[in-house]
Design a protein around this motif. Structure first.
Motif, PDB file in Angstrom:
ATOM      1  N   GLN A   1       0.827  -1.211   0.000  1.00 38.82           N
ATOM      2  CA  GLN A   1       0.000   0.000   0.000  1.00 38.82           C
ATOM      3  C   GLN A   1       0.856   1.254   0.000  1.00 38.82           C
TER       4      GLN A   1
ATOM      5  N   GLU B   1       0.694   4.157  -2.743  1.00 46.68           N
ATOM      6  CA  GLU B   1       0.503   5.570  -2.373  1.00 46.68           C
ATOM      7  C   GLU B   1       1.587   6.451  -2.963  1.00 46.68           C
TER       8      GLU B   1
ATOM      9  N   LYS C   1       1.008   9.497  -5.612  1.00 50.31           N
ATOM     10  CA  LYS C   1       1.484  10.858  -5.337  1.00 50.31           C
ATOM     11  C   LYS C   1       2.338  11.369  -6.497  1.00 50.31           C
TER      12      LYS C   1
ATOM     13  N   LEU D   1      -5.803   0.361  -3.059  1.00 55.50           N
ATOM     14  CA  LEU D   1      -5.852   1.014  -1.752  1.00 55.50           C
ATOM     15  C   LEU D   1      -7.189   0.683  -1.095  1.00 55.50           C
TER      16      LEU D   1
ATOM     17  N   GLN E   1     -11.646   4.659   0.076  1.00 56.72           N
ATOM     18  CA  GLN E   1     -11.276   6.017   0.447  1.00 56.72           C
ATOM     19  C   GLN E   1     -12.351   6.654   1.328  1.00 56.72           C
TER      20      GLN E   1
ATOM     21  N   GLY F   1      -3.591   5.703   3.764  1.00 54.24           N
ATOM     22  CA  GLY F   1      -4.078   4.859   2.675  1.00 54.24           C
ATOM     23  C   GLY F   1      -5.539   5.072   2.346  1.00 54.24           C
TER      24      GLY F   1
ATOM     25  N   ASP G   1      -5.816  11.301   0.923  1.00 54.40           N
ATOM     26  CA  ASP G   1      -4.586  11.980   0.528  1.00 54.40           C
ATOM     27  C   ASP G   1      -4.027  12.706   1.757  1.00 54.40           C
TER      28      ASP G   1
END
Length: 149
Positions: free
Chosen positions: A51, A55, A59, A91, A94, A132, A135
């Motif tokens: 993860q 990430e 990014k 991920l 969210q 995770g 953001d």
């Protein structure tokens, strides 16, 4: 092998069979990143490490996308955005804006934060709960805004 790493390997095979060149390209880049981490850290990859790699790649793509948009290159920005969509699948679900806001309020209350100087305490409390799932750069900005209000 971790569940996430196994899933990525299976998705590579599926994308290959389906002829999804763009998706396959992103997944192979992800596999290369994971292989490098495995070799450098000489350890079995956990889902948390996978993860973290995802990430990092998201990014990088967000940064590149914003630079391409600023440079008036929508074709390249759209490619980065499409890669982000592929990577987001690896991920956890969210958090919504409302969930993030509620978590920030709870973190400030739990830590007793009152000013921007308490930012570290709040981030320390919130990071394990949000990592995770949102953001972290955006989260940091929201916390800063709440503490300075």
């Amino acid at each position: 092998m971790t569940d996430l790493k196994t899933r990525i390997t299976e998705d590579v095979k599926t994308a290959m069979k389906a002829g999804e060149k763009d998706r396959l390209s992103v997944l192979r880049m992800l596999q290369a990143e994971l292989k490098q981490r495995e070799v450098v850290e000489s350890t079995e990859l956990t889902d948390a490490v996978v993860q973290s790699a995802v990430e990092k790649m998201i990014k990088q793509r967000r940064d590149a996308e914003s630079q391409f948009r600023a440079g008036n290159r929508p074709d390249l920005a759209d490619k980065e955005a499409a890669e982000i969509v592929v990577l987001m699948a690896y991920l956890p679900q969210q958090m919504t804006d409302a969930e993030v806001d509620a978590l920030i309020v709870q973190a400030i209350a739990e830590t007793g934060a009152t000013t921007g100087k308490d930012m570290g305490k709040v981030m320390g409390w919130i990071k394990p709960k949000a990592q995770g799932k949102t953001d972290m750069g955006k989260l940091s900005g929201l916390i800063k805004a709440k503490l300075s209000a």
